[in-house]
Design a protein around this motif. Structure first.
Motif, short mmCIF file in Angstrom:
data_model
loop_
_atom_site.label_atom_id
_atom_site.label_comp_id
_atom_site.label_asym_id
_atom_site.label_seq_id
_atom_site.Cartn_x
_atom_site.Cartn_y
_atom_site.Cartn_z
N VAL A 150 11.95 51.65 46.51
CA VAL A 150 12.25 50.87 47.71
C VAL A 150 13.76 50.78 47.87
N LYS A 151 14.24 51.13 49.09
CA LYS A 151 15.68 51.02 49.37
C LYS A 151 16.00 49.60 49.82
N VAL A 152 17.19 49.14 49.45
CA VAL A 152 17.61 47.78 49.77
C VAL A 152 18.82 47.82 50.70
N ILE A 153 18.74 47.02 51.75
CA ILE A 153 19.88 46.83 52.64
C ILE A 153 20.33 45.39 52.45
N ALA A 154 21.61 45.20 52.14
CA ALA A 154 22.11 43.86 51.85
C ALA A 154 23.09 43.40 52.91
N PHE A 155 23.01 42.13 53.25
CA PHE A 155 23.97 41.49 54.15
C PHE A 155 24.74 40.46 53.33
N LEU A 156 26.05 40.55 53.37
CA LEU A 156 26.87 39.61 52.61
C LEU A 156 27.64 38.72 53.58
N SER A 157 27.43 37.45 53.49
CA SER A 157 28.14 36.51 54.34
C SER A 157 29.51 36.23 53.75
N ALA A 158 30.52 36.15 54.59
CA ALA A 158 31.88 35.91 54.11
C ALA A 158 32.31 34.46 54.25
N GLU A 159 31.48 33.62 54.83
CA GLU A 159 31.88 32.22 54.99
C GLU A 159 31.67 31.46 53.69
N GLY A 160 32.72 30.84 53.21
CA GLY A 160 32.63 30.08 51.97
C GLY A 160 32.98 28.63 52.19
N PRO A 161 33.13 27.88 51.12
CA PRO A 161 33.44 26.46 51.23
C PRO A 161 34.73 26.18 51.99
N ALA A 162 35.66 27.14 52.02
CA ALA A 162 36.93 26.91 52.70
C ALA A 162 36.76 26.68 54.19
N MET A 163 35.65 27.15 54.76
CA MET A 163 35.41 26.94 56.18
C MET A 163 35.16 25.46 56.47
N LEU A 164 34.72 24.72 55.46
CA LEU A 164 34.48 23.28 55.57
C LEU A 164 33.56 22.91 56.72
N PRO B 62 43.47 7.45 38.31
CA PRO B 62 42.16 8.10 38.43
C PRO B 62 41.82 8.38 39.88
N PHE B 63 41.36 9.60 40.16
CA PHE B 63 40.97 9.99 41.52
C PHE B 63 39.85 11.00 41.42
N CYS B 64 38.69 10.63 41.94
CA CYS B 64 37.51 11.50 41.85
C CYS B 64 36.99 11.92 43.22
N ALA B 65 37.49 11.33 44.29
CA ALA B 65 36.92 11.53 45.62
C ALA B 65 37.42 12.80 46.29
N CYS B 66 37.11 13.92 45.67
CA CYS B 66 37.38 15.22 46.28
C CYS B 66 36.31 16.17 45.79
N ALA B 67 36.28 17.36 46.35
CA ALA B 67 35.36 18.40 45.91
C ALA B 67 36.22 19.52 45.30
N PRO B 68 36.27 19.63 43.97
CA PRO B 68 37.10 20.65 43.34
C PRO B 68 36.81 22.07 43.84
N SER B 69 35.55 22.38 44.14
CA SER B 69 35.24 23.72 44.64
C SER B 69 35.97 24.00 45.95
N VAL B 70 36.02 23.02 46.83
CA VAL B 70 36.69 23.20 48.12
C VAL B 70 38.20 23.31 47.92
N TRP B 71 38.77 22.47 47.07
CA TRP B 71 40.21 22.52 46.83
C TRP B 71 40.63 23.81 46.16
N GLN B 72 39.79 24.35 45.28
CA GLN B 72 40.11 25.65 44.66
C GLN B 72 40.18 26.73 45.74
N TRP B 73 39.22 26.71 46.68
CA TRP B 73 39.22 27.69 47.77
C TRP B 73 40.46 27.52 48.65
N LYS B 74 40.83 26.29 48.96
CA LYS B 74 41.99 26.05 49.79
C LYS B 74 43.25 26.62 49.14
N LYS B 75 43.41 26.35 47.83
CA LYS B 75 44.61 26.81 47.12
C LYS B 75 44.62 28.33 46.95
N TRP B 76 43.44 28.92 46.81
CA TRP B 76 43.36 30.36 46.61
C TRP B 76 43.71 31.07 47.90
#
Length: 114
Positions: A54-68, A100-114
């Motif tokens: 069976v042949k596979v056709i893949a679609f890859l989405s480019a939208e990540g957490p940085a799109m917010l 102390p500061f916890c009110a952020c999403a590290p995954s989103v901030w990593q994307w922003k900085k990258w």
């Protein structure tokens, strides 16, 4: 994500599948994910389909957490919601806000900085 990617894994250790020992607790917050090999779930599926012709056709989405599009507050690791990401440890470093500061999403901030 269904496959490992070096950039994604560097940004967030919990974003890619890992090969874990049998009977590993699913919600163990002390699990050192970086010590385990990456697992390519997409590659495994493609290989099985290939085995039966069976042949596979893949679609890859480019939208990540940085799109917010879902806002930072809805991210899986916002303000201590994730057992795999210590937002209280990472948020002060990523945002420049004094601890102390916890009110952020590290995954989103990593994307922003990258």
């Amino acid at each position: 994500y269904t496959t490992f990617h070096t950039v994604l894994t560097d940004l967030n250790k919990a974003s890619t599948p890992k090969v874990l020992p049998p009977r590993t607790a699913c919600c163990n917050t002390d699990l050192p994910l970086e010590d385990y090999a990456d697992r390519d779930l997409f590659g495994e599926v493609v290989e099985k389909f290939n085995d039966i012709g069976v042949k596979v056709i893949a679609f890859l989405s480019a939208e990540g957490p940085a799109m917010l599009s879902g806002t930072e507050e809805n991210a899986y690791d916002y303000d201590k919601l994730s057992v795999f990401v210590d937002s209280c440890d990472l948020c002060p470093v990523l945002t420049g806000t004094p601890a102390p500061f916890c009110a952020c999403a590290p995954s989103v901030w990593q994307w922003k900085k990258w």
